[in-house]
Scaffold this motif. Structure first.
Motif, PDB file in Angstrom:
ATOM      1  N   GLY A 178     -20.227 -74.408 103.813  1.00  0.00           N
ATOM      2  CA  GLY A 178     -18.773 -74.331 103.675  1.00  0.00           C
ATOM      3  C   GLY A 178     -18.114 -73.145 104.336  1.00  0.00           C
ATOM      4  N   LEU A 218     -13.556 -76.586 104.301  1.00  0.00           N
ATOM      5  CA  LEU A 218     -12.590 -77.651 104.076  1.00  0.00           C
ATOM      6  C   LEU A 218     -11.767 -77.889 105.343  1.00  0.00           C
ATOM      7  N   GLU A 219     -11.723 -79.134 105.800  1.00  0.00           N
ATOM      8  CA  GLU A 219     -11.014 -79.545 107.012  1.00  0.00           C
ATOM      9  C   GLU A 219     -11.552 -78.854 108.270  1.00  0.00           C
ATOM     10  N   GLY A 241     -14.972 -82.925 101.975  1.00  0.00           N
ATOM     11  CA  GLY A 241     -14.426 -81.726 102.601  1.00  0.00           C
ATOM     12  C   GLY A 241     -13.485 -82.009 103.748  1.00  0.00           C
ATOM     13  N   ARG A 259     -13.942 -83.105 106.642  1.00  0.00           N
ATOM     14  CA  ARG A 259     -14.474 -82.546 107.886  1.00  0.00           C
ATOM     15  C   ARG A 259     -14.359 -83.548 109.023  1.00  0.00           C
TER      16      ARG A 259
END
Length: 350
Positions: free
Chosen positions: A237, A261-262, A286, A288
């Motif tokens: 992460g 996240l993203e 997340g 992604r």
């Protein structure tokens, strides 16, 4: 037509040889450039040796060109004789499709005219690249070299530089960003330099030990051995952007788990099929993403050059004479260069 001299590949299993050929006559919007330096890209090797099965011989490779303007057409307004300029991977595009109008000439719907191994869209003549003494290019595809930049070191910026700059720019990398770079080669070393200059916290992910000293010198804040599951687990992460420069099929799943996240993993080094399926859970959870990026548009390339001029960023290069190009290709296959070969065109025998 204008006579030019360079080195060309004539067949898949033959060394490059000297080649006298004709450049098209300059049009009113053209710039005639005397070539001083030309970087050696892995693409040059692929096309010269017909790895893709589509090379038409003879081919004069080279799309990382730095030179001096010899003359300009009557409609040229941005350049004058004596100016130091660059030419990258493209020398034309349709100029009217949606990507072109957005400044993404590399994604031209009608296909861009590449600097070599392509066809001039106006007269149908073949394009020949920068392993030569001169070139004729439309003003729109000529780039201004900032004063003070080492011209030899600047040559690879026209491909390796913009290839890594474009995704960093697109995903707004800055001082609060955490960026990882996968692989330390011609692309990877530029990604480290550019991400660091943008203010990011930068990590090199490498499968090879012993790269710490170079990585830190080039801008990395951290170096992680990606083949070590424990080290990778500690990165879960973490990253906003991962620039993946690996030029062959590889498993991207371990990198996906390190995205924040993203976060986004951007493929810039490989264009073939990924043999290992991507775990959709690693994308869905997340928010992604996996994306890709191919060189960059002309305005974006100039932006990158201006940034490099401001921060004095060039590639780490090894200068070679044109006569050693085949030896350089063999070393490229072994990743035996730090980090880009550049041909000194003074080595051409006229």
């Amino acid at each position: 037509m204008t006579e030019a001299f360079g080195f060309a590949a004539f067949a898949v299993n033959e060394e490059l040889q000297s080649f006298t050929f004709e450049r098209r006559e300059a049009r009113t919007g053209d710039v005639v450039i005397d070539i001083l330096y030309c970087g050696v890209c892995h693409t040059d090797l692929h096309i010269a040796r017909n790895h893709g099965g589509y090379t038409t011989y003879p081919v004069v490779p080279g799309h990382e060109i730095i030179g001096r303007v010899r003359q300009v057409g009557a409609e040229v307004s941005r350049f004058a004789p004596g100016d130091m300029v660059g030419v990258g991977c493209m020398v034309d595009s349709c100029q009217h499709c949606q990507p072109c109008l957005k400044g993404w000439e590399q994604d031209c719907v009608e296909r861009p005219t590449f600097t070599y191994a392509s066809t001039d869209r106006h007269d149908g003549t073949p394009t020949f690249g920068g392993y030569s003494d001169m070139i004729v290019v439309s003003e729109k595809f000529v780039l201004s070299l900032p004063s003070g930049l080492d011209p030899a070191g600047a040559a690879p910026l026209l491909c390796a530089g913009v290839t890594t700059w474009s995704p960093l720019h697109r995903w707004n990398v800055g001082k609060d960003s955490k960026v990882a770079v996968v692989g330390l080669g011609g692309l990877g070393h530029m990604a480290l330099k550019l991400a660091k200059a943008l203010g990011a916290d930068v990590t090199l992910l490498t499968r090879s030990s012993g790269k710490n000293e170079d990585a830190f010198r080039l801008g990395a804040d951290h170096v992680v051995l990606s083949s070590d599951p424990e080290q990778m687990a500690e990165l879960a992460g973490r990253f906003d952007v991962i620039i993946d420069t690996v030029p062959y099929d590889h498993d991207v799943n371990p990198y996906m788990a390190t995205l924040a996240l993203e976060g986004v993993l951007v493929l810039v080094g490989y264009m073939g099929p990924l043999g290992t399926p991507v775990n959709a859970g690693g994308v869905v959870q997340g928010r992604r993403a996996i994306s890709g990026s191919f060189i960059g548009g002309i305005a974006e390339t100039q932006q990158m050059l201006d940034f490099c001029g401001k921060h004095n960023i060039v590639s780490d290069v090894e200068l070679i004479p044109i006569q050693k190009i085949d030896a350089a290709y063999e070393r490229l296959l072994k990743s035996d260069v730090k980090y880009r070969f550049v041909i000194d065109m003074n080595s051409l025998n006229f």
